[in-house]
Design a protein around this motif. Structure first.
Motif, PDB file in Angstrom:
ATOM      1  N   SER A 189       1.169  -1.171   0.141  1.00 21.35           N
ATOM      2  CA  SER A 189      -0.347   0.031   0.015  1.00 21.35           C
ATOM      3  C   SER A 189       0.538   1.205   0.188  1.00 21.35           C
ATOM      4  O   SER A 189       0.268   1.852  -0.233  1.00 21.35           O
ATOM      5  CB  SER A 189      -0.717  -0.283   1.269  1.00 21.35           C
ATOM      6  OG  SER A 189       0.218   0.280   2.251  1.00 21.35           O
ATOM      7  N   HIS A 190       2.323   1.002   0.622  1.00 28.84           N
ATOM      8  CA  HIS A 190       2.881   2.449   0.615  1.00 28.84           C
ATOM      9  C   HIS A 190       4.145   1.374   1.551  1.00 28.84           C
ATOM     10  O   HIS A 190       3.769   0.619   1.537  1.00 28.84           O
ATOM     11  CB  HIS A 190       2.661   3.576   1.694  1.00 28.84           C
ATOM     12  CG  HIS A 190       1.916   3.564   2.722  1.00 28.84           C
ATOM     13  ND1 HIS A 190       0.746   2.555   3.887  1.00 28.84           N
ATOM     14  CD2 HIS A 190       2.577   4.063   3.826  1.00 28.84           C
ATOM     15  CE1 HIS A 190       0.462   2.622   4.585  1.00 28.84           C
ATOM     16  NE2 HIS A 190       1.975   3.379   5.170  1.00 28.84           N
ATOM     17  N   ALA A 191       5.753   1.961   1.661  1.00 37.16           N
ATOM     18  CA  ALA A 191       6.776   1.883   2.332  1.00 37.16           C
ATOM     19  C   ALA A 191       7.121   1.678   3.655  1.00 37.16           C
ATOM     20  O   ALA A 191       7.636   1.021   3.646  1.00 37.16           O
ATOM     21  CB  ALA A 191       7.584   3.068   1.590  1.00 37.16           C
ATOM     22  N   HIS A 192       5.896   2.629   4.709  1.00 37.47           N
ATOM     23  CA  HIS A 192       6.073   2.231   5.883  1.00 37.47           C
ATOM     24  C   HIS A 192       6.210   1.082   5.875  1.00 37.47           C
ATOM     25  O   HIS A 192       5.430  -0.097   6.605  1.00 37.47           O
ATOM     26  CB  HIS A 192       5.269   2.530   6.441  1.00 37.47           C
ATOM     27  CG  HIS A 192       5.849   4.965   6.453  1.00 37.47           C
ATOM     28  ND1 HIS A 192       4.393   5.438   6.602  1.00 37.47           N
ATOM     29  CD2 HIS A 192       5.914   5.374   6.254  1.00 37.47           C
ATOM     30  CE1 HIS A 192       4.621   6.554   6.502  1.00 37.47           C
ATOM     31  NE2 HIS A 192       6.051   6.836   6.484  1.00 37.47           N
ATOM     32  N   ALA A 193       7.084   1.021   7.078  1.00 43.86           N
ATOM     33  CA  ALA A 193       7.833  -0.663   7.675  1.00 43.86           C
ATOM     34  C   ALA A 193       6.656  -1.219   8.953  1.00 43.86           C
ATOM     35  O   ALA A 193       6.203  -2.214   7.980  1.00 43.86           O
ATOM     36  CB  ALA A 193       8.955  -0.704   8.613  1.00 43.86           C
ATOM     37  N   ASP A 194       6.454   0.126   8.906  1.00 42.33           N
ATOM     38  CA  ASP A 194       4.555  -0.995  10.026  1.00 42.33           C
ATOM     39  C   ASP A 194       3.526  -1.918   8.807  1.00 42.33           C
ATOM     40  O   ASP A 194       2.925  -2.125   9.349  1.00 42.33           O
ATOM     41  CB  ASP A 194       4.136   0.324  10.564  1.00 42.33           C
ATOM     42  CG  ASP A 194       3.358   1.145  10.208  1.00 42.33           C
ATOM     43  OD1 ASP A 194       4.520   2.298   9.321  1.00 42.33           O
ATOM     44  OD2 ASP A 194       2.873   1.965  10.923  1.00 42.33           O
ATOM     45  N   HIS A 195       3.642  -1.490   7.429  1.00 41.77           N
ATOM     46  CA  HIS A 195       2.968  -1.921   7.468  1.00 41.77           C
ATOM     47  C   HIS A 195       3.356  -3.287   5.948  1.00 41.77           C
ATOM     48  O   HIS A 195       2.972  -3.916   5.651  1.00 41.77           O
ATOM     49  CB  HIS A 195       1.985  -1.425   6.159  1.00 41.77           C
ATOM     50  CG  HIS A 195       0.654  -0.427   7.049  1.00 41.77           C
ATOM     51  ND1 HIS A 195      -0.441  -1.307   7.790  1.00 41.77           N
ATOM     52  CD2 HIS A 195       1.351   1.063   7.193  1.00 41.77           C
ATOM     53  CE1 HIS A 195      -0.699  -0.441   8.534  1.00 41.77           C
ATOM     54  NE2 HIS A 195       0.433   0.764   8.316  1.00 41.77           N
ATOM     55  N   THR A 196       5.163  -2.944   5.885  1.00 40.91           N
ATOM     56  CA  THR A 196       5.749  -3.437   5.121  1.00 40.91           C
ATOM     57  C   THR A 196       6.635  -5.131   5.789  1.00 40.91           C
ATOM     58  O   THR A 196       7.432  -5.500   5.185  1.00 40.91           O
ATOM     59  CB  THR A 196       5.972  -3.125   3.725  1.00 40.91           C
ATOM     60  OG1 THR A 196       6.784  -2.221   4.412  1.00 40.91           O
ATOM     61  CG2 THR A 196       5.401  -2.474   3.221  1.00 40.91           C
ATOM     62  N   PHE A 215      -1.190  11.202   0.033  1.00 42.13           N
ATOM     63  CA  PHE A 215      -2.248  11.942   1.444  1.00 42.13           C
ATOM     64  C   PHE A 215      -1.845  11.164   2.944  1.00 42.13           C
ATOM     65  O   PHE A 215      -2.285  12.045   3.583  1.00 42.13           O
ATOM     66  CB  PHE A 215      -4.133  10.787   0.954  1.00 42.13           C
ATOM     67  CG  PHE A 215      -4.055   9.776   0.884  1.00 42.13           C
ATOM     68  CD1 PHE A 215      -3.802   8.915   2.325  1.00 42.13           C
ATOM     69  CD2 PHE A 215      -4.053   8.901  -0.177  1.00 42.13           C
ATOM     70  CE1 PHE A 215      -3.502   7.209   2.312  1.00 42.13           C
ATOM     71  CE2 PHE A 215      -3.389   7.889  -0.239  1.00 42.13           C
ATOM     72  CZ  PHE A 215      -4.069   6.256   0.979  1.00 42.13           C
ATOM     73  N   HIS A 216      -0.698  10.946   2.335  1.00 45.42           N
ATOM     74  CA  HIS A 216      -0.172   9.831   2.927  1.00 45.42           C
ATOM     75  C   HIS A 216       1.557  10.100   2.982  1.00 45.42           C
ATOM     76  O   HIS A 216       2.062  10.794   3.847  1.00 45.42           O
ATOM     77  CB  HIS A 216      -0.323   8.653   3.828  1.00 45.42           C
ATOM     78  CG  HIS A 216      -0.021   7.635   5.072  1.00 45.42           C
ATOM     79  ND1 HIS A 216       0.133   8.227   6.449  1.00 45.42           N
ATOM     80  CD2 HIS A 216       1.148   6.787   5.125  1.00 45.42           C
ATOM     81  CE1 HIS A 216       0.748   7.746   6.581  1.00 45.42           C
ATOM     82  NE2 HIS A 216       1.688   6.826   5.851  1.00 45.42           N
ATOM     83  N   GLN A 217       2.245   9.642   2.199  1.00 45.25           N
ATOM     84  CA  GLN A 217       2.995   9.154   1.728  1.00 45.25           C
ATOM     85  C   GLN A 217       3.340   9.554  -0.156  1.00 45.25           C
ATOM     86  O   GLN A 217       2.473   8.190  -0.667  1.00 45.25           O
ATOM     87  CB  GLN A 217       3.689   8.069   2.001  1.00 45.25           C
ATOM     88  CG  GLN A 217       5.193   7.704   2.153  1.00 45.25           C
ATOM     89  CD  GLN A 217       5.811   6.621   2.428  1.00 45.25           C
ATOM     90  OE1 GLN A 217       5.120   5.483   1.864  1.00 45.25           O
ATOM     91  NE2 GLN A 217       6.902   6.784   3.490  1.00 45.25           N
ATOM     92  N   ILE A 232      -5.000   2.194   3.467  1.00 45.26           N
ATOM     93  CA  ILE A 232      -4.217   2.030   4.360  1.00 45.26           C
ATOM     94  C   ILE A 232      -3.462   3.726   5.144  1.00 45.26           C
ATOM     95  O   ILE A 232      -3.237   3.845   4.099  1.00 45.26           O
ATOM     96  CB  ILE A 232      -3.313   0.920   4.141  1.00 45.26           C
ATOM     97  CG1 ILE A 232      -3.296  -0.747   3.531  1.00 45.26           C
ATOM     98  CG2 ILE A 232      -2.321   1.295   4.795  1.00 45.26           C
ATOM     99  CD1 ILE A 232      -4.532  -0.631   4.382  1.00 45.26           C
ATOM    100  N   ASP A 233      -3.965   3.132   5.546  1.00 45.87           N
ATOM    101  CA  ASP A 233      -3.182   5.133   6.815  1.00 45.87           C
ATOM    102  C   ASP A 233      -3.878   6.399   5.832  1.00 45.87           C
ATOM    103  O   ASP A 233      -2.954   7.929   5.827  1.00 45.87           O
ATOM    104  CB  ASP A 233      -1.887   5.323   6.542  1.00 45.87           C
ATOM    105  CG  ASP A 233      -1.084   4.186   7.866  1.00 45.87           C
ATOM    106  OD1 ASP A 233      -1.878   3.169   8.239  1.00 45.87           O
ATOM    107  OD2 ASP A 233       0.600   3.672   7.826  1.00 45.87           O
ATOM    108  N   SER A 234      -4.659   5.642   5.901  1.00 48.51           N
ATOM    109  CA  SER A 234      -5.648   7.033   5.639  1.00 48.51           C
ATOM    110  C   SER A 234      -6.646   7.785   5.978  1.00 48.51           C
ATOM    111  O   SER A 234      -6.259   8.696   7.167  1.00 48.51           O
ATOM    112  CB  SER A 234      -7.129   6.901   4.383  1.00 48.51           C
ATOM    113  OG  SER A 234      -8.208   7.344   4.340  1.00 48.51           O
TER     114      SER A 234
HETATM  115 ZN   LIG Z   1       2.145   4.659   6.595  1.00 46.83          ZN
END
Ligand SMILES: [Zn+2]
Length: 312
Positions: free
Chosen positions: A93-100, A159-161, A178-180
């Protein structure tokens, strides 16, 4: 938390918060550490209680959205409970480590799909737990067809990253953003660390342009409905109007009268903190009955909106 007002400026914050309202608590998480929810047609939501995502079982393998660090290998256990199919595709969904951050746990080198901006951020991260995407797209839309099932990926703006996606399962009427925002709770710190408040605000309208019955938002344990987007829209609109009122109410010279003139950074900090405290005080307190964590994140969210009102 509502006792800061006038010229008094607080530089410390007591960590005492209102109890979480019942509507925000969400389902019990089993001792396995995850809860799987059947969203219909082979699509399943999974939550650890803090983070959530989804996976789609097709005739030719499983398509997974993200690999949340907090789920870790429990995500594989959740998938294994409903299918023996291997994970063939992973969408970031995006790069952030808490999701990937546990993407390296999937066996068999699945195809990893992401926007190219996400790929760029992951190259900079150079994190072995977040393998680089193997398939990127650079435009706004990408359709992923696997085993007779379809996911529509949209990069709607930051909207987030940079690179953040909406992931729509049109045949299932499920949308992942995710993270919206956060279902039944206030958005985390600074509107979920949005890159740009006006885009954040616009994205809540873009979400509502999609046909969906269920929304997956990335954090906490509840899946939402279109009315949950409307509630967050109203909350953000109230943040804006409270910030605008506070900017009119707080006089700069009065706010900084105790700060030496040469300490310009301290003056800026004291002025903005006074505006934020004032805006937080005039936010309707009824939000505590509509969003969990309203008091926890109020000043963080007011702060990012006030800065946006000053600069955007
Ligand atoms: Zn995020």
């Amino acid at each position: 938390m509502g006792n800061s007002s006038g010229a008094e400026v607080h530089f410390t914050q007591k960590a005492s918060f209102a109890p979480l309202p019942d509507f925000a608590i969400g389902p019990d998480i089993p001792s396995s550490g995850y809860l799987t929810t059947d969203l219909g047609g082979g699509l399943y939501g999974v939550t650890s209680g803090l983070v959530n995502t989804m996976f789609l079982v097709t005739k030719r393998g499983v398509v997974v959205l993200d690999a949340p660090r907090d789920l870790g290998d429990r995500f594989l256990a959740a998938i294994g409970e409903v299918t023996t199919q291997p994970v063939t595709h992973l969408v970031y969904s995006h790069a952030h480590a808490d999701h990937t951050g546990s993407a390296d746990l999937f066996p068999g080198s699945p195809t990893v799909v992401a926007h190219e901006l996400t790929g760029n951020l992951l190259k900079m991260a150079n994190d072995p737990h977040r393998p680089l995407p193997t398939e990127t797209f650079s435009g706004r839309h990408h359709t992923l067809n696997v085993g007779g099932e379809r996911l529509e990926l949209e990069y709607p703006g930051d909207f987030h990253q940079p690179g953040n996606l909406f992931v729509h399962a049109p045949d299932h009427r499920v949308l992942a953003v995710i993270d919206s925002f956060t279902v039944k709770s206030a958005p985390f710190f600074r509107l979920l660390f949005t890159a740009h408040v006006p885009t954040y605000v616009a994205s809540l309208n873009w979400i509502l342009d999609y046909p969906f019955d269920t929304i997956v938002t990335g954090h906490m344990s509840q899946f939402g409905k279109p009315e949950d987007v409307e509630i967050t829209k109203q909350y953000v609109a109230d943040l804006h109007s409270s910030g605008q009122k506070a900017l009119k109410m707080v006089d700069y010279n009065d706010a900084v009268r105790h700060v030496p003139a040469e300490n310009r950074q301290a003056r800026l900090k004291v002025y903005v903190d006074t505006v934020v405290d004032t805006a937080a005080d005039i936010m309707p307190k009824s939000w505590a009955d509509r969003l969990g964590g309203f008091d926890i994140f109020l000043k963080d969210n007011v702060n990012v909106v006030v800065w946006s009102l000053l600069n955007d």
